[in-house]
Scaffold this motif. Sequence first.
Motif, PDB file in Angstrom:
ATOM      1  N   GLU A  96      59.488  52.662  47.667  1.00  7.98           N
ATOM      2  CA  GLU A  96      59.681  52.374  46.241  1.00  7.98           C
ATOM      3  C   GLU A  96      60.890  53.118  45.681  1.00  7.98           C
ATOM      4  OE1 GLU A  96      54.979  52.003  45.313  1.00  7.98           O
ATOM      5  OE2 GLU A  96      56.252  52.610  43.659  1.00  7.98           O
ATOM      6  N   LEU A  97      61.100  54.338  46.186  1.00  6.70           N
ATOM      7  CA  LEU A  97      62.256  55.103  45.719  1.00  6.70           C
ATOM      8  C   LEU A  97      63.549  54.416  46.136  1.00  6.70           C
ATOM      9  CD1 LEU A  97      63.349  57.655  44.366  1.00  6.70           C
ATOM     10  CD2 LEU A  97      63.202  58.798  46.546  1.00  6.70           C
ATOM     11  N   LEU A  98      63.615  53.961  47.381  1.00  3.90           N
ATOM     12  CA  LEU A  98      64.813  53.267  47.858  1.00  3.90           C
ATOM     13  C   LEU A  98      65.056  52.011  47.033  1.00  3.90           C
ATOM     14  CD1 LEU A  98      64.250  53.522  51.719  1.00  3.90           C
ATOM     15  CD2 LEU A  98      65.994  54.698  50.397  1.00  3.90           C
ATOM     16  N   ALA A  99      63.970  51.268  46.769  1.00  2.00           N
ATOM     17  CA  ALA A  99      64.106  50.036  46.003  1.00  2.00           C
ATOM     18  C   ALA A  99      64.626  50.337  44.602  1.00  2.00           C
ATOM     19  CB  ALA A  99      62.757  49.326  45.926  1.00  2.00           C
ATOM     20  N   GLU A 100      64.065  51.385  43.990  1.00  5.38           N
ATOM     21  CA  GLU A 100      64.452  51.714  42.620  1.00  5.38           C
ATOM     22  C   GLU A 100      65.923  52.115  42.556  1.00  5.38           C
ATOM     23  OE1 GLU A 100      62.247  51.210  40.142  1.00  5.38           O
ATOM     24  OE2 GLU A 100      64.093  51.392  38.979  1.00  5.38           O
ATOM     25  N   LEU A 101      66.359  52.901  43.537  1.00 13.73           N
ATOM     26  CA  LEU A 101      67.763  53.323  43.535  1.00 13.73           C
ATOM     27  C   LEU A 101      68.666  52.112  43.692  1.00 13.73           C
ATOM     28  CD1 LEU A 101      67.666  56.598  45.621  1.00 13.73           C
ATOM     29  CD2 LEU A 101      68.057  56.337  43.187  1.00 13.73           C
ATOM     30  N   HIS A 102      68.195  51.136  44.458  1.00 14.81           N
ATOM     31  CA  HIS A 102      69.011  49.946  44.631  1.00 14.81           C
ATOM     32  C   HIS A 102      69.165  49.189  43.314  1.00 14.81           C
ATOM     33  CE1 HIS A 102      70.961  46.936  47.035  1.00 14.81           C
ATOM     34  NE2 HIS A 102      70.397  46.058  46.228  1.00 14.81           N
ATOM     35  N   LEU A 103      68.091  49.170  42.534  1.00 12.34           N
ATOM     36  CA  LEU A 103      68.118  48.422  41.276  1.00 12.34           C
ATOM     37  C   LEU A 103      68.765  49.204  40.137  1.00 12.34           C
ATOM     38  CD1 LEU A 103      64.532  46.942  41.474  1.00 12.34           C
ATOM     39  CD2 LEU A 103      66.667  45.744  41.837  1.00 12.34           C
ATOM     40  N   LEU A 104      68.986  50.495  40.363  1.00 12.75           N
ATOM     41  CA  LEU A 104      69.497  51.335  39.273  1.00 12.75           C
ATOM     42  C   LEU A 104      70.882  50.912  38.806  1.00 12.75           C
ATOM     43  CD1 LEU A 104      68.706  55.112  39.609  1.00 12.75           C
ATOM     44  CD2 LEU A 104      68.089  53.515  37.845  1.00 12.75           C
ATOM     45  N   LEU A 105      71.741  50.493  39.755  1.00  9.73           N
ATOM     46  CA  LEU A 105      73.109  50.111  39.383  1.00  9.73           C
ATOM     47  C   LEU A 105      73.079  49.076  38.274  1.00  9.73           C
ATOM     48  CD1 LEU A 105      75.177  49.848  42.662  1.00  9.73           C
ATOM     49  CD2 LEU A 105      75.700  51.172  40.613  1.00  9.73           C
ATOM     50  N   ASP A 106      72.184  48.098  38.443  1.00 14.24           N
ATOM     51  CA  ASP A 106      72.028  47.048  37.460  1.00 14.24           C
ATOM     52  C   ASP A 106      71.570  47.610  36.127  1.00 14.24           C
ATOM     53  OD1 ASP A 106      72.644  44.466  37.778  1.00 14.24           O
ATOM     54  OD2 ASP A 106      70.549  43.780  37.782  1.00 14.24           O
ATOM     55  N   PHE A 107      70.568  48.478  36.207  1.00 18.68           N
ATOM     56  CA  PHE A 107      70.003  49.070  34.986  1.00 18.68           C
ATOM     57  C   PHE A 107      71.078  49.854  34.240  1.00 18.68           C
ATOM     58  CE2 PHE A 107      67.861  52.361  32.596  1.00 18.68           C
ATOM     59  CZ  PHE A 107      66.842  51.663  31.966  1.00 18.68           C
ATOM     60  N   LEU A 108      71.880  50.600  35.012  1.00 21.15           N
ATOM     61  CA  LEU A 108      72.898  51.435  34.375  1.00 21.15           C
ATOM     62  C   LEU A 108      73.967  50.575  33.710  1.00 21.15           C
ATOM     63  CD1 LEU A 108      73.250  54.304  36.956  1.00 21.15           C
ATOM     64  CD2 LEU A 108      72.248  54.395  34.686  1.00 21.15           C
TER      65      LEU A 108
END
Lengths: 439, 345
Positions: free
Chosen positions: B202-214
């Motif tokens: 889940e941590l890896l997935a979240e970091l992957h999606l963070l770029l979009d969120f940022l």
Amino acid sequence: MNWDQLELNPRIIVAVKRAKLKSISEVLCVSGSDLQRLTGLSHSDVQHLLTAVSTTCRRHPPTPVILLLHNQESNLKLSLGCRILDQLLRGGLPVVGVTELSGESGAGKTQLALQLCLSVQYPTQYGGLNSGAVYVCTEDLFPIRRLQQLIQEQTNLRTDVPTDIIHSLRFSDSIYIEHAADLESLQVCLSRRIPLLLARGLVRLLIVDSVAALFRSEFQASDWLERNKQMLAFSSALHHLSREFTTPVLCINQVSDVFSGSDDTLGPRSSTVAPALGLAWANQLMVRLMFLRLQRTVARGDQTSAVRRLEVMFAPHLAREGQDAGIWREGVQAYDIETMPGSIPLSLLLLLFLLGPVSSETVNPMVQDLISRNADFATQLYRAVASRTDDNVLLSPFTISVGLLALLSASNGATRDQLVQGLTMTGLDPQALPGKSRM
Amino acid sequence: MTMKMKMQRTVTGLSLSPSVKVKLVSAGFQFTADLLNLKPLQLSKEAGLSQQEALEVLQAARTDGDRAGAGLTALELLQQEDDIRSIVTFCSQLDTVLGGGLPVGKITEVCGAPGVGKTQLCLQLAVDVQVPPCFGGIGGQVIYIDTEGSFLVQRVVDVATAVVRHCSQLVEDDEQQIAMTAFTVESILSNIFLVRCHDYVELLAELHLLLDFLSNHPKVRLLVIDSVAFPFRQFDNLSQRSRLLNGIAQQLITLATKHCISVVITNQMTTRLRGGQSQLVPALGESWGHAPTIRLHLYWEKSQRLATIFKSPGHMDTTVQYQITSDGFRDVELAATKETGSNCC
């Protein structure tokens, strides 16, 4: 993993299947360029794949914390069944998270655990979670007699709860007891039976008494690597259950002696013992509490108890503080000096001492009785006062007795009964009470 | 000439699928410069690629060219760093040794034993980063990734209340007066975005999606991961673990520099046996130690809490004392220091 469920171009899905990738974690654990090589997809296709896979993994998008503030469920606390101890923990045990309670043998760890098994069954407005508890014993038999006693005494412990609610709860029907003598049976218990109970909503508190017994007995000192591995597996199972079912988990732990000055990595200690199982275990905990048994006693009514101190060692939301408590017939309860009935009678006793010698020439048996009752009382009072401090104390029991006797003669009903009980004068002829006869 | 050299990147260095690269090379395209002036249709004919593939090749080649041209001089970097303020910790001694607070655009690791105050520092920073600019803050938002479950709203409210009270006492002019009306406990809580990750996947997935969120939340200035160690402690395959951790480190560095955010991660301590002596070291192994720019070690010594900076390009190894109060992470007052000093004697 059924890849067809992902919202992706069928071309990408075909490539993923061809590459024999089996699970989401496999996709996420392979680096981007390796994924390109394995699937033969272009860079942007791989990015699409990763985004789609990550989105299915994500439970919630980032949530502003303000939304959690008003979420009743996540702010629930499980009451310990004592108002003052709850204040120390800012309401009780957090509903999500692993809490450890350590202490020497006889410090009262199991007592508090039993009390929590009952407290969890109350409705939420009385600090409970409206559900049962599961109690995993690893070292000893479950103390069923003591539990029965606690259930009978609930009305005395929980004076904040209406009696009809207490009587409507069938306490012992909602406590599930598991005995796990070794790690293997504990794992079976944690992975099969307990999730079933939690999923059916039958229980909402998991207690393991104790964790140390298993890990201390099954491993030699040289097996510490294996021990750590097992311990991490165990704690991650606990975390998983706690999160999945929003259930508090309490682990009871033993203590080990610390040789002075050898290590203070976990902060200053107030005793010569430290919780067992070391740093690897401590890293897994959210809240660490400790029960210390002190060298003094406290009296309340006709009961005396060794003083225990419940200390917060660490917790993200609590200060490092402690609270004195006693273990009584009805359970673990803290006391504060103003409300403790035992401290009132001291002055009365002194008065009686002083009154005694005046009439010493014509000693009548009733007065003799009074004097000895008062002596009991004075001892109790002195003990209560002395147990709070090691400094020198100056007491004037005469003054206190006069005051209390005056109060006694002006009171009736429950107040009067409590005063009489505090002065250890229960069962005396009302006419023989000093308030009536002398004033 | 040097410019020319820089543009001479081979097509094999582009992030393309291997089969495409082979086709490009066998069609005679060696350097990205050869591709830049082509149209997709031309390329697809010449290299035998599908139109879609040709389009991707050209996009990859162009973005690559942009990146090569975007070099900065050290002077420009220095000016950039001066423009960005740091995040204060509310412990002035620690701020001083860090040069004004936690730097934005860098990764800071906080390690220490359980209960020493790592989470407290993270919560404090999550509130401090929101202090309005007129009070010397940077007025940013926060993403808080909680892997241990130790993020308790109750405690954030404590810390936020104390910071709001502190700022309201400092109000001097109208600008600050106006800023205070928008700087409340509620606004602080609505600017902290919480994600709970329960395992490393889940941590890896979240970091992957963070770029979009940022990209959607450009005001985010702080990313907290409390802690990185927790989901990675239980791992049988150590080489797999260090590979994943390296990937995370890479992602965090990209996030920090590209979006100009400060990344704060916490790490647990572990015991290492060396020559018969046990020693406390940060968990996750040696290679992870290269990921953070600054490493802060929190520890107990008798009844004092101490913080040591033990890796930083810009600061000497320094130790300061701090305390955790009901308000949060704070300085130890001088009087209190003296008192504990005399107790020791």
